[in-house]
Each structure stands twice: as structure tokens, then as C-alpha cells.
Design a protein around this motif. Sequence first.
Motif, PDB file in Angstrom:
ATOM      1  N   ARG A   1       0.830  -1.202   0.000  1.00 15.20           N
ATOM      2  CA  ARG A   1       0.000   0.000   0.000  1.00 15.20           C
ATOM      3  C   ARG A   1       0.869   1.259   0.000  1.00 15.20           C
ATOM      4  O   ARG A   1       0.583   2.241  -0.700  1.00 15.20           O
ATOM      5  CB  ARG A   1      -0.931  -0.014   1.206  1.00 15.20           C
ATOM      6  N   LYS A   2       1.937   1.241   0.765  1.00 16.08           N
ATOM      7  CA  LYS A   2       2.827   2.405   0.810  1.00 16.08           C
ATOM      8  C   LYS A   2       3.530   2.599  -0.531  1.00 16.08           C
ATOM      9  O   LYS A   2       3.720   3.738  -0.994  1.00 16.08           O
ATOM     10  CB  LYS A   2       3.851   2.230   1.931  1.00 16.08           C
ATOM     11  N   ALA A   3       3.924   1.501  -1.174  1.00 18.46           N
ATOM     12  CA  ALA A   3       4.557   1.615  -2.490  1.00 18.46           C
ATOM     13  C   ALA A   3       3.583   2.178  -3.524  1.00 18.46           C
ATOM     14  O   ALA A   3       3.956   3.019  -4.353  1.00 18.46           O
ATOM     15  CB  ALA A   3       5.079   0.241  -2.928  1.00 18.46           C
ATOM     16  N   TRP A   4       2.332   1.734  -3.479  1.00 16.27           N
ATOM     17  CA  TRP A   4       1.325   2.291  -4.378  1.00 16.27           C
ATOM     18  C   TRP A   4       1.089   3.771  -4.090  1.00 16.27           C
ATOM     19  O   TRP A   4       0.941   4.580  -5.017  1.00 16.27           O
ATOM     20  CB  TRP A   4       0.009   1.517  -4.237  1.00 16.27           C
ATOM     21  N   ALA A   5       1.057   4.127  -2.822  1.00 16.83           N
ATOM     22  CA  ALA A   5       0.850   5.533  -2.464  1.00 16.83           C
ATOM     23  C   ALA A   5       1.971   6.399  -3.008  1.00 16.83           C
ATOM     24  O   ALA A   5       1.725   7.514  -3.492  1.00 16.83           O
ATOM     25  CB  ALA A   5       0.748   5.673  -0.941  1.00 16.83           C
ATOM     26  N   LEU A   6       3.206   5.897  -2.979  1.00 18.53           N
ATOM     27  CA  LEU A   6       4.327   6.699  -3.454  1.00 18.53           C
ATOM     28  C   LEU A   6       4.250   6.932  -4.955  1.00 18.53           C
ATOM     29  O   LEU A   6       4.447   8.072  -5.424  1.00 18.53           O
ATOM     30  CB  LEU A   6       5.646   6.007  -3.082  1.00 18.53           C
ATOM     31  N   VAL A   7       3.957   5.892  -5.738  1.00 17.89           N
ATOM     32  CA  VAL A   7       3.894   6.077  -7.195  1.00 17.89           C
ATOM     33  C   VAL A   7       2.697   6.943  -7.580  1.00 17.89           C
ATOM     34  O   VAL A   7       2.780   7.740  -8.527  1.00 17.89           O
ATOM     35  CB  VAL A   7       3.859   4.713  -7.907  1.00 17.89           C
ATOM     36  N   VAL A   8       1.595   6.820  -6.849  1.00 17.41           N
ATOM     37  CA  VAL A   8       0.433   7.657  -7.153  1.00 17.41           C
ATOM     38  C   VAL A   8       0.711   9.104  -6.785  1.00 17.41           C
ATOM     39  O   VAL A   8       0.358  10.030  -7.537  1.00 17.41           O
ATOM     40  CB  VAL A   8      -0.813   7.119  -6.425  1.00 17.41           C
ATOM     41  N   MET A   9       1.360   9.358  -5.661  1.00 18.48           N
ATOM     42  CA  MET A   9       1.692  10.727  -5.282  1.00 18.48           C
ATOM     43  C   MET A   9       2.655  11.355  -6.281  1.00 18.48           C
ATOM     44  O   MET A   9       2.543  12.543  -6.601  1.00 18.48           O
ATOM     45  CB  MET A   9       2.286  10.745  -3.876  1.00 18.48           C
ATOM     46  N   ARG A  10       3.595  10.560  -6.785  1.00 17.59           N
ATOM     47  CA  ARG A  10       4.486  11.088  -7.818  1.00 17.59           C
ATOM     48  C   ARG A  10       3.712  11.413  -9.092  1.00 17.59           C
ATOM     49  O   ARG A  10       3.985  12.416  -9.757  1.00 17.59           O
ATOM     50  CB  ARG A  10       5.590  10.078  -8.107  1.00 17.59           C
ATOM     51  N   GLY A  11       2.758  10.570  -9.432  1.00 11.43           N
ATOM     52  CA  GLY A  11       1.925  10.870 -10.589  1.00 11.43           C
ATOM     53  C   GLY A  11       1.079  12.111 -10.391  1.00 11.43           C
ATOM     54  O   GLY A  11       0.902  12.914 -11.320  1.00 11.43           O
ATOM     55  N   MET A  12       0.539  12.290  -9.188  1.00  9.34           N
ATOM     56  CA  MET A  12      -0.238  13.486  -8.895  1.00  9.34           C
ATOM     57  C   MET A  12       0.631  14.743  -8.964  1.00  9.34           C
ATOM     58  O   MET A  12       0.188  15.796  -9.443  1.00  9.34           O
ATOM     59  CB  MET A  12      -0.883  13.351  -7.510  1.00  9.34           C
ATOM     60  N   ALA A  13       1.857  14.637  -8.476  1.00  9.64           N
ATOM     61  CA  ALA A  13       2.766  15.779  -8.564  1.00  9.64           C
ATOM     62  C   ALA A  13       3.138  16.060 -10.012  1.00  9.64           C
ATOM     63  O   ALA A  13       3.272  17.225 -10.416  1.00  9.64           O
ATOM     64  CB  ALA A  13       4.021  15.520  -7.722  1.00  9.64           C
ATOM     65  N   ALA A  14       3.304  15.017 -10.815  1.00  4.67           N
ATOM     66  CA  ALA A  14       3.687  15.194 -12.212  1.00  4.67           C
ATOM     67  C   ALA A  14       2.611  15.923 -13.004  1.00  4.67           C
ATOM     68  O   ALA A  14       2.918  16.822 -13.802  1.00  4.67           O
ATOM     69  CB  ALA A  14       3.991  13.834 -12.848  1.00  4.67           C
ATOM     70  N   VAL A  15       1.348  15.560 -12.808  1.00  7.89           N
ATOM     71  CA  VAL A  15       0.287  16.233 -13.557  1.00  7.89           C
ATOM     72  C   VAL A  15       0.122  17.672 -13.099  1.00  7.89           C
ATOM     73  O   VAL A  15      -0.282  18.542 -13.885  1.00  7.89           O
ATOM     74  CB  VAL A  15      -1.042  15.455 -13.431  1.00  7.89           C
ATOM     75  N   ARG A  16       0.447  17.969 -11.861  1.00  5.88           N
ATOM     76  CA  ARG A  16       0.402  19.358 -11.398  1.00  5.88           C
ATOM     77  C   ARG A  16       1.560  20.168 -11.962  1.00  5.88           C
ATOM     78  O   ARG A  16       1.389  21.341 -12.287  1.00  5.88           O
ATOM     79  CB  ARG A  16       0.394  19.400  -9.867  1.00  5.88           C
ATOM     80  N   LEU A  17       2.715  19.556 -12.059  1.00  8.09           N
ATOM     81  CA  LEU A  17       3.823  20.245 -12.723  1.00  8.09           C
ATOM     82  C   LEU A  17       3.455  20.585 -14.164  1.00  8.09           C
ATOM     83  O   LEU A  17       3.769  21.676 -14.650  1.00  8.09           O
ATOM     84  CB  LEU A  17       5.073  19.365 -12.712  1.00  8.09           C
ATOM     85  N   ALA A  18       2.798  19.667 -14.828  1.00  8.54           N
ATOM     86  CA  ALA A  18       2.415  19.907 -16.221  1.00  8.54           C
ATOM     87  C   ALA A  18       1.442  21.064 -16.349  1.00  8.54           C
ATOM     88  O   ALA A  18       1.404  21.737 -17.388  1.00  8.54           O
ATOM     89  CB  ALA A  18       1.804  18.635 -16.817  1.00  8.54           C
ATOM     90  N   GLN A  19       0.664  21.347 -15.308  1.00  9.04           N
ATOM     91  CA  GLN A  19      -0.298  22.437 -15.336  1.00  9.04           C
ATOM     92  C   GLN A  19       0.318  23.760 -14.895  1.00  9.04           C
ATOM     93  O   GLN A  19      -0.389  24.767 -14.818  1.00  9.04           O
ATOM     94  CB  GLN A  19      -1.504  22.119 -14.442  1.00  9.04           C
ATOM     95  N   GLY A  20       1.616  23.793 -14.599  1.00 11.59           N
ATOM     96  CA  GLY A  20       2.272  25.044 -14.243  1.00 11.59           C
ATOM     97  C   GLY A  20       2.593  25.204 -12.780  1.00 11.59           C
ATOM     98  O   GLY A  20       3.047  26.278 -12.376  1.00 11.59           O
ATOM     99  N   PHE A  21       2.393  24.175 -11.953  1.00 14.47           N
ATOM    100  CA  PHE A  21       2.744  24.266 -10.543  1.00 14.47           C
ATOM    101  C   PHE A  21       4.258  24.141 -10.374  1.00 14.47           C
ATOM    102  O   PHE A  21       4.971  23.653 -11.261  1.00 14.47           O
ATOM    103  CB  PHE A  21       2.032  23.177  -9.742  1.00 14.47           C
ATOM    104  N   GLN A  22       4.739  24.572  -9.205  1.00 20.49           N
ATOM    105  CA  GLN A  22       6.144  24.477  -8.856  1.00 20.49           C
ATOM    106  C   GLN A  22       6.287  23.844  -7.481  1.00 20.49           C
ATOM    107  O   GLN A  22       5.440  24.049  -6.596  1.00 20.49           O
ATOM    108  CB  GLN A  22       6.791  25.868  -8.830  1.00 20.49           C
ATOM    109  N   PHE A  23       7.355  23.089  -7.284  1.00 17.10           N
ATOM    110  CA  PHE A  23       7.650  22.525  -5.972  1.00 17.10           C
ATOM    111  C   PHE A  23       8.111  23.643  -5.041  1.00 17.10           C
ATOM    112  O   PHE A  23       8.951  24.467  -5.405  1.00 17.10           O
ATOM    113  CB  PHE A  23       8.742  21.462  -6.058  1.00 17.10           C
ATOM    114  N   VAL A  24       7.574  23.636  -3.831  1.00 18.77           N
ATOM    115  CA  VAL A  24       8.016  24.585  -2.808  1.00 18.77           C
ATOM    116  C   VAL A  24       9.148  23.923  -2.036  1.00 18.77           C
ATOM    117  O   VAL A  24       8.972  22.841  -1.458  1.00 18.77           O
ATOM    118  CB  VAL A  24       6.867  24.972  -1.868  1.00 18.77           C
ATOM    119  N   ILE A  25      10.307  24.565  -2.036  1.00 24.51           N
ATOM    120  CA  ILE A  25      11.469  24.011  -1.349  1.00 24.51           C
ATOM    121  C   ILE A  25      11.912  24.987  -0.268  1.00 24.51           C
ATOM    122  O   ILE A  25      11.429  26.119  -0.180  1.00 24.51           O
ATOM    123  CB  ILE A  25      12.626  23.743  -2.333  1.00 24.51           C
TER     124      ILE A  25
END
Length: 1496
Positions: free
Chosen positions: A859-883
Motif C-alpha cells: 500500500r505504501k509503495a502504491w501511495a508513493l507512485v500515485v503521489m508522484r503521478g499526482m505531482a507530475a500532472v500538477r507540474l504539467a499544469q504550471g505548478f512548482q515545488f516549494v522548497i
Amino acid sequence: MSTSRAESQQPPYGRRRSNTSQSILRPLLTPTAPPLVVGDSKVLNSWVHDVKESTSVIFNHSWWPGVVEGDILSVSAGSDHDSFLFVVPKDDGVPKPIAEAFGLRNNSEVIVTKVDKEKYSASYVELSFQDQYLGRNDMWRLNKHLVDQCIYTDQEVSFIGSIVANIHCIYVGEQKVRAACMTSRTKVVYRSLSAKVTIFIQVCLELWEFAGDGERYNEKVVHSFLPALFAKWQETGTNHTVTICLISRVYYDESEILYAAGPLRRDEGGNWYKDFYKVITDLEVLHEWKPTLVSLKNSFWTFQRDILLTHHYHRAPTDPSAGKDEPVRLVGKLSYAHDGPILEALNLNLYPTETHYIDRSLGLTGASTIMITPGTGYFRVSKQLLRLTTNRMLDQGFELDLVSLAKAPLHSSPIFSFQGHEPKRRTEIDNLYGSRATDPLWGADDEPNEGSEKTTFWWEPFWVSMSFWDEQVDLPFRQDRFVARAKMHEIQMLGLLEHDVLATIEVPFLPGNDSILDTTSKFSKADAEKFDLGVFSLKTESKRPSITSSERGIAIETSQRSASEKRAYRTSLVSPKITSIEETPTRIIHDLPAEGSSDLPTLSAKRLSSSPSQSSIHSLRSIHSTNSMTLIGSGASTPRNSITSRLTPSWLFKPFRSGPSEPQTTTVSASASSHTLPATTSSPPARTSPLSRAPGPSSRPAAPVAIKSPLLKLNRSLDEDPLPPGKVALLRRSPLNTPPKEDHFARRRSMNPGLGNLSSSPTVHTNPSRLQVSTSHHQASLAARWQHSYPLPVFKHEIKWASIVTPCCLPLTVEYFPTASELENSYDVFSYDFVVDPREMRSFLVNPPSPTGNADGLRKAWALVVMRGMAAVRLAQGFQFVIQRENQEDPKERVRVRRSQSFIAVDEDMIPRPKGAAEVLQSTHNPVYLSMSNEIHRISYTGEAIQVRRYVRRMPPIQPFDYQCLIWPKLGEGYTEQKTVFKTHGLENYGWNRLDMTVAGYENQLNESLRYWRTRFVVIPTLESPTVTVGPSGEKLNDEEARILGMEKLQEQFTKLKWQPQDEKEKGLTTVPTRFLPTTLSPAASVLDENLMAQLDQIHAAGPLRKKLKSEREIGEMTLAAIAKAMREEDGVPIKHNHWHRTKYPDSFTGFDFVSWLAREFRDVNSRVQGVEWGNKLQAQGLFEHVRGHHNFLDGHYFYRLKPEFAVPSTPSRTWFRSRHGVAEDTISRPSYYPSSVSRLKNSSPRRNKKRLILSQSMVIDIDPNQHSDQAETVVLHHDIIHNPTTVFHFELQWVGTTARYIEDQLRQWNKTIERYGLKLVEAYVSQIGDIRERNAFQSCFPIRLAVAPPIVPDLHARVPEGTLINRYFEYALLKRFGFIIDVEAADLYPEQIDVIYSYRRSPFKYSQFVHRTGVAFVQVLGGRSGFLFLTNRLMGPGRMGTALKSKDHRPAAEADKIRTELFEFCSKSDELNKFYDEELALLGHAPEEPPPLSI
């Protein structure tokens, strides 16, 4: 060069080791050595190997004991050579590209030194890429791929199997280096060599004025700047798609309004105007720009005539009062530069940028807008439009490159002025909008307050990059001299013989004031020169200002401030110790207290109502700390013993201001009180200064401009001076006003949550003549979006070639994060979550993780790949990572804030932990924060579910802006009116929940409300004949049969790439083959073919393609008669009346249906290949034959019939069509359909009585079948089912986050497969070409009218072959003569009783659309005298899909222009059209005669 291992193992004594296998395999005996320390070096031999053997450096450990794997070593050929770095591997050798880059020779000695990784870690890396679409998700993955690699300049970077970029520059701190080591904190700047560039050239009155070097500004454009720009592009090797457009605004007097027809508008001053746009170059990739420059130069001179005179020709015949011979009036006057339609042009250009995901080009990345103006960067704009433009620019993440042909002005630039109401203190508004409520742009809604009038506000746009183009060969710049200048129209217009004009020039005297300049005191020439040297000389001593924050506000220093601000700062550093004079007699301000003291002078609230915060005064005071300043009131006296005081008049440091003679404060107090004076805020400089001469009745005489600082020119030399290391970060300036990297004051603000809410601070105004060192908090927070685009400071006096030549993509990271108070008071929070259930997640957007031990781990491994996918589609829409900010303390040391009622809590999890994009989502422990201007997303894993919190800033309403203008497109006959509405295209109402469900796999389709990437392709039969002329069985194929075979190859490719969920793969389930249905009918007529529709139903049901589970029969045990009987059973082979090319074949079946029946019914037929073998065997045995006797048995759309001894006539089935083949009877019997300009009558029957036909299929395909990529590479494919080999076949690709390189490679593979069969792929527009102006205002169709309308033939339906549409019959025939074939037919041509649905078409086509067989142009049929609409296919550029580059000179746009010219000339000639109509009528058959009436 590669060498053997024996040759590389030579001992240090010069004796070569033995080449025996025992000697080679035996390692050298080396004693155990201690690990190396930083600085250890040794001379070794280098061996150069080919890059095919290894792309990295390999090292022989035995020759340097102590070196361990993972050490970072530098290699240099000598002290006079650069060194490169590498991480120690397990073997030895240097790749050939590295050896060539750093001057290493094979078998040569090199110096190898161990270095410290921290000192050689890259801070910034600039990557350039070309001819590809590199999505933001791809950038993130490439960034992670480069971590812990040693890189060097000009290195080719390979990723997922191909070269994607080149390393352009590397920075370690502030220093540019040749090699460094990438870390997870390295910030990568991506620059595109293939972008969409739009160049606007402002045509205004100043364009024909002379510059200081005697050259007109319009000549500077075509003779100076543009040639330099094009030379830079050619030198860099760019491949930009360029649009060049002239923009202008024309003002009209009240007496000219009736004559000046068109979309008249009125500005805030009551003046009437119209805006004009003329496109010179439209989306073209040109490598030879000389013809374009010639065309542009000619357009400058014709442009004024077109908009002032020729544009009004149409008024002469329509004006009844005008005589026949009365000349056309010349009306209107060009505006000045500051009144130009700058924001309007930018908003028009934003429409195709905002919808970049539609008609997505796979060869372009990024967009750039360049505005060339003869002005100084000052513009008067509308507040509503400025607010809207700022919001749209923030959402898109692009900058505007503003190039001024003039010299840098003495005021801040760029600067916008607008009329608005003073923001007032309203508690409910402040609590709603936070700090923006007090901002003049975002606050103070346009509704007038009680008793308040609009005032002028100044606003510095952080999204504008300013450059001043001032090339003067004969006037070299002197770094040690201030060059004074004055612009006088009389001097510029002075002729050779007009010497007496000098007598008419009057220079006003300075106001006499004996107290200021004591003429009785004598001073020598040396004293005067000493004074000049003290004012204008170069001084370097300075103190670094300290930026402090107060309880009520904060002054934020910018890391990349504009050069105009930098000049103000530098001026303060070199200003002499002059005692300033206080000119305001009613105010006394004492000395500012020492820094750190809280004893500030107590000022009245009335005076401070619109002044900056006290921290701004602190900042100004600290900057002037090098001078011993004393602020003196009216009662104070100025020391007279100083030559400086006696020679310093009041005008020397007088700021630029609007009033002609009102009092003005000193340099220090101006920032805090200049806007409290009514004259400063109520009278805009636009009305009084020579910079802002406005046409029309509102113009006023120009007032003298007071000089603010005596060192504006001198500061240009200061920019190049080296600075102490501690001052480099402070002196960073850029037009973006972004926070600095060394953000010590921002850290103080973030430590104190109470500093986040700035709503309590008074309104901070911008003074264009006061180059402020601080900026408002919300301005800095918005500008931080581009913070990581600049590795080094950018100065305003420099030309921003890097941004203009190679546009920068929006950075992946941003450091700004709101404080707890800001989140609490200025944001609304929305939250949702979904459970992570691996059993139910069937996502095609992410790869499933490899199975781990327990259920929690999975479940944790699935959560990680899904969260990366969610971050990827947001990057594509113009979002930026806050560091994290640099030098920021550990989040655990932050002060925790208790959970409030609004559900917004700030604790250690609310602080972004990553320090670089590569550190994001390495595990599920830390949440990820993504920001986009006014929205922040927090994605976290709670142990069972993924939670998403959306923090949306409360914003003042951004109203749409109605706009009308006149545009002359490239394909146009003149100016045409364009009406549009500018509105935001933000993500406030975006369906994030639905998109996240799709990423997780709970939904399996891309909804139309989501912004997914899409592009449409058409398969076109080429003009050349197919090269394949022999079928699979060796039979001869004609062109049509070869093309059908090519389409079968394409459907095999589709089937091969069909994506399957993981559980279906594990079960071994096979995919349903893709199938196309060939026909000879048009798209509208094919829906009336009952046999074709029956096959369509079978495809949708997928029944004939699946094997029966209880199939017991074996065909090998059956006789021919039994097989024929089984074929005629209810569930047997469909035996129907088929037709092809007007020939009917009764009682026939297709080879495809027969193979499907065999594979379904008989257990000894397990594949379609076996079915074809049985078909050939049965045909040879005499069961059936080909209907024309031409072919053996083939699996496809070939017709066969049973031999007479086995045949039984088929029974006609009842149909819901009025007529079986061709057009419905009620359609062809209506004379009102012709001529074609008459619209069709609508059916009054309700929609529920219509039959619904879905003529397309959709499926998910995997374009990375070999699993080379590190992510799921899937695309949703929509394709036609019915295909006519003489027309085009359509399919559309839709994706989110997929690597574009894989899509392009797959398209090229498909094109390579079908081109042998006389077919090719061409990219086409998603929607109809008639709506092109709705997506791009600067593009338009070219109207081609018919000189003679097509003839009306009453019995045409009886004279054409059955199934032929008679609507637009002659127009269709005309287009086919010029090489066009049908693309999409109009919606009104389909039968009324049928609803036709294509899954990839969003709206029906109003007119039938054709495409040329070369793919370079589209045409829509309007009908009648209206003729056609012609559009060049701009999606088909050099190197793009469907462009057969036979030579470098091949230009699709030129070929399309040739076709357009030929078609236009033909349609304009009446005799040619009549001849064509007669030929077509002669080809028509005669209508059958009606039988005589029956007589009894």
C-alpha cells in the motif's frame, strides 16, 4: 580509442607486463593505503576510449592506492588546461568526448586530484534543448537522473535512451565553471532552442523621430536590432517558430468619429481610438531573414497609409453626402508610445499560449513574447486590464521581453500608470483579502468611494524583462563620465540652412534664489571642478545596508532588482556629503535615530496614511549611512562655508514629479512622504512631462523634468565593477523583483508568524522617480515564481540576450511559502482524500510497483507512485515545488502554531522540507507542497489514504475585459474586425479530484473538463503511387488495394500497442484486435449502408471476435456442404448484399467475417493465421470464390461468395433507413437544399427517435512496449472505424504527462510503416479551421469567392451515382480538381434521423472541410458565391510529422501559398468557372425517363 587491459597495466618502472592470461588476470600487489584526503594529487596516464564502450570515466584503482569508489577526482592536462570531474568507478579509461573537450590525448600524463564535493557542487546548471517538446514532468525526471553525476560544459545529456539536452553553463555559487558535480539541491534552468516567438513592433509617433545618433527609430528596428537578433539566433542554432506583428493605436477627434468607421473605443480620458494589428510573419520557421526585413521595412511606410487613409476607403461609396470625386479623408493621429496597446496585444497573444495543450506541437517547447518600442518603458494602462494581465502572466509563467530603442530614462522603467481609488481601511475587506486589500492594483475596487476621486498610481511590472537597445558606434560610452542629454525637437529638425532657428529656442532660467547660490561669494575654477568631481566621479566606498523588519510591515530586499533600482542604490553609495535642503516649510523632521533604536519621530496619522512602513525608512536610512545627513526644516540654516552647499541648487536632486512647482521633500524623506502631497498623486506625469504627450484635446504643455540623481549614466559603469564577496548577493537586481537567494530578512519574517499578515501596514506607493530598494511583500511573493531563473544578477543596462535568444522555461522550484498568519487570514482551504487500495487501482498513468512483503508495504509503495503521478500532472499544469530557502534553519526548530478553527494548522509538517526538486517524494513520510501563483497544494499520505489540501488565496474579483480591434492577418485582404473578451484561464475551478482519481486508477478516461494534451492526425493518400504492388499471397494489387493493405498494417500496429491492466496480463487474456471497415461511400452516406452499420454494431459489441467457451466442433471433420450450412446459421457468417464503387455483390461475405467465424466456432482454429490457412484450403476445394476472381483468400475487406452448389439467396432484412444505399429520399427530394448557401430544414421529430451511431473507437495504448522509460508511457487513442481509401483516416492522441519523445517516435514508426503503401501521416487542427481566430487572433482563413455561382440542376440526384451527396456537388468537384480530398463533412449533411458521434470531436463542423493531398492546406466549403475558406497548415513545419524533407529548401508554407494563389486565380475568372461547370455537367449521366402513364 580503446586499448587492451594488458597495455593499460604498465608498472611505473617502464617495463611492460606480460600478456599471458595468468599475468593479466593476476592483480597487482599493492599494499593497503589509507584513504585520500582532499588535495592529494598524482600524475597518471590517461587512456581514451570510444563512447560506445562506456559513456563515463573509468579508473584503475591499482595505480593509486587509497582511492575508493565514490571519491570525486579532478583531471587536468596541465595548469593551463581546464579540469573535469568524475566519480571514481571500478575500471579505467576516459570517454572520447571528455578527452576532446579538455585537451586530453591518448596515453598522456594527467594530474589527478581529489577534491571536496561541497566546493565543486553546482548551484545552477543551464540546459538547452531543441526540436522537441520537453514537458515539465520530463524536466523533473531529468533533474533526478542527473543527481550525483559529474557534468561539464557542452556535454550531451542522454535520458531514457536518447539525447535530450546539452549542458550550456554551470555555476558554482556566483562563479561560472567548466565542470562540477550535480546534487539534489542543484537548480536546473531549461532553455529552449525551438520555441514559439512572437515579436510585436509598436508603431507610434516616436518611431519616425531621430535618436541621438541621427538614426530614426524605425531604421534601428530593421537595420540594427532585428539583424542582431537574427544573427544571434543563427549563431546559437535556434529553430524558433516566429510571428511578427505591427501594433498601433490611432486617436480621433470628435469631428472624425462619424467618418472613422470600425470598433471605436474610448479611454479613461475620454479620447476615441482604434487599435490596429498587422501580421508580417505568421508562425514561420525561417533561416533566411533578409526578405522578411525588406518586407518589414516596406510595411512601416504602408502601415500609416493603411490605417489613416486606405482603411476608410469603404466609407466613400456608403456616405450619401460625399460626392463621387471627393477624395478620401485622412483622419486620425498615431498615439505616443506610452498610450500604445501593449497590454491588449499581450492578451491577444496569450490565448494560444493558454491553450497550448490543444494542437500540441511535439517539436516546440516554451513561448516568448518580444515587444519592441521606441518609448522608454512607461505606459498608461487600464487598472482592470493590468490586473487581468498580471494574473494571466502569473498563471502561464512567461515573461515579456520589452526592448526599448531609446536611452535609459531618468525614472524607473518599466513602469505602468493607472487611474484608481485610494485603498481605504476596511476591516472586512482586509480580513478577506489580506495584504492585497491595501495594494492599489489588487485592492480598492473600482466603485467610487464616498467623496473620493481617482488618482494616478505607479506600478512596476515584475513580469517584464527590460532591455535598452542603444548601439552607438560614433559615441562610445565613457565609464568615468556622466553624459548629460536633452531631447529638443527643434534641434533634431534643424536643417543645414536653418541656422536662424537657434534664435527661437529658449531655455528657461532657473528660479532666482540668492539663498541657494550665493553669487557674492567668490570661488575659483578649481573649486568648481572639485565640486563636479565630487558629484560625478566614481567612488567605491560603501556600507552594506541592513534590512530590518518592523511590527507593522516589512521591507523586502530583492535579489535581482532592476538596474534602475540598482542605480539608485549605487548613487547612494557614491553621493558626496552634501547637506540636503528641506523644501517643505510646514514640516520638521529630526535626524533619524541610530540603527536599531526604536525612537522614530512621531508623525501624524494623516501624514502617514499612504506612506510606506517604518521599516522602509529604516532601510533608506541605513543605505545613506555613509553620509552624515541632517534633515533641516524651514527654520534651519544651511552652512555657507561649504562649496558643495553653495554650488548645489535645489533642482539637482529634485525628483521626477508631476506638479510644475510644488514643494518636494528630500531624498530620504521622499519615500515616506512624497505621496502624501496632493500634487504628487493627483496630477499624473503623463499629462505634463514630455515623456507622455497625449494626442487629442487633453494634451497639455510639457513641464520641465527635474533630475533625481546626478549619477544615472555613471552607474552603468558601476555595474561592471567587481564587488566584494559579501555584497554580490545584495546588489542583485532584475526587472522581476524576486527575493534574493541569501534571504536573511525573509528568514526573519518566516520565523515570526505575525509578520505574514501585512494587511495592517499602510499602502505602499511606487514613485517612478524614487528608485526604491524595497518592494511590497505580495509583489515579492508573486515575482518569486521566476526566482530560480537567474543564476547570476541581471542588470537593466544589459541586453537580455539569454532570455530573447533562448527563452527560459518556468523553473520547477520556488522558495516562497506563506506564513501561518497569511494562510490563516488570506487563504481558503479545501480538502479531500481517497483510500489506497491496490486491488482496485487499475491506473494507466502510473506503473504499478513491484510486489513487496506485506500489505502495508504494498500500500505504501502504491501511495508513493500515485503521489508522484499526482505531482507530475500538477507540474504539467504550471505548478512548482516549494522548497526550503537557502540557509534556512531546521523546520523542527520552528515555533508551532496551534490548530485553528479554519483547519489551517502550521507545524513542522507544514514547512517544506526538500531543498531541491530531486529531493521531492523520495518517500511517503514528508508531504509535498506545490504552488502556482494563488494556489498551494499539499499532498500527503496518512497511512491508509492520500490526502490533498488546496489552499486558495482569496482574490479581489478579476472582471473580464471586452475588447474590439482591427487585425490584418497574413492571409487577409485588409483589416477585419475582431471582438473578444479577455478573461482568466486559471485553475480555480479545475477538477483536481477527478484527475487524481484518474491517476490513482479509480477512473479510466480523461474527462473533457481536464486540461489534457491532444493532437489530431490524418492519414492521407499521397499523390505518388504505392511502392507495394504485390499482396501477401503474391497477387497483383492496384493502388486502392495497396492502400487498404496499408491501413490493415496500421490497425495491426494499434492492436500491438494496446495497453492491458496488470491483472489481465497475469491471467493471460488476449486483447481484442482493432478493426477498420473500408467503404467507398462518403462519411455522410456511409451511415445509410445497413451492412456497414451491422458490422459497426459487431465491432462495438466485440461479439464476433471472441471465441466461444464451449466450442466443440472441428472444421477438419466437416464436409463442404456441412460448412456451407453452418455458415448460413443464425450465428454464422454474415452473408449480405455488399457493394464497392457502384458495383453490387449480392449474397457475399468478407474475408474478415469468415476468419472471425472460424476462430470463434471451431476449436481447431486458434488464431487468425490458421483461419487464413483454412480459408485458402476451402477456396481451393471449391467452397467459395472471390466475387471477381482476382484474389486468393485474404483476411480483410475482400468479398467472396459460395459456389452455386452451396449458395442460398439471402433474405433482405428490414431497415430503419428510408433508402438502403446512398442518400435518404427525403434528403435528395428537397429543392431547398440548393443552392448550398441555404440552410437545411431541421427535423421536428424529438431527439429520442433518432438512432445514435458511434463512428469511432477509443483505447489506451502503451507507446513504450520495451519498458525503457522510468514511468508509464501511455496515450489514449481515438480513431475512426469506417474508412474510405480515397479520403482521409482520422485519429487523435490524448495524454497527460507522457514523454513527448516517445509519442513522436511512435508516430514516425507508424508513418514509416504506411508510407510504402501510398499513405502518410499529417498533423491537423483539432477543430474546424473556420474557428481559428477564436484560438489565435492573429491567424485567419483566406476567403476565396466564386466569380460565378455553381449551377442549379433540378434532377441532379437522379443523374449522379447512387450514394453521392448532391449538396455542394460542384464545389466538391472543384476542390478535387486541385488535389483536395474530404477531411470532415458538415453536420447538416448527415441524415436527420441519425445522431453521429465521434469520441474525439467536441463540436460539429458547420462546413465541410477538405485537406490537400500534400497536407499543407485546409479548405472549408461555404457554398454558393461565398466559395471557400483557405488556411495554411501551420502545424506542418520543417522536420514535423508529414513533411517529406526532400531538400532543405522545402517549405510547406510556400507550397501552400502557391496552391492558394492558383485556386484564387481560378475562382476569380468567370470564363474558367463556366467552362469547368460545363465539363462537369457533360460528365453527368442522363436521368432515367419516366414510363408513360398506364392506359386502360
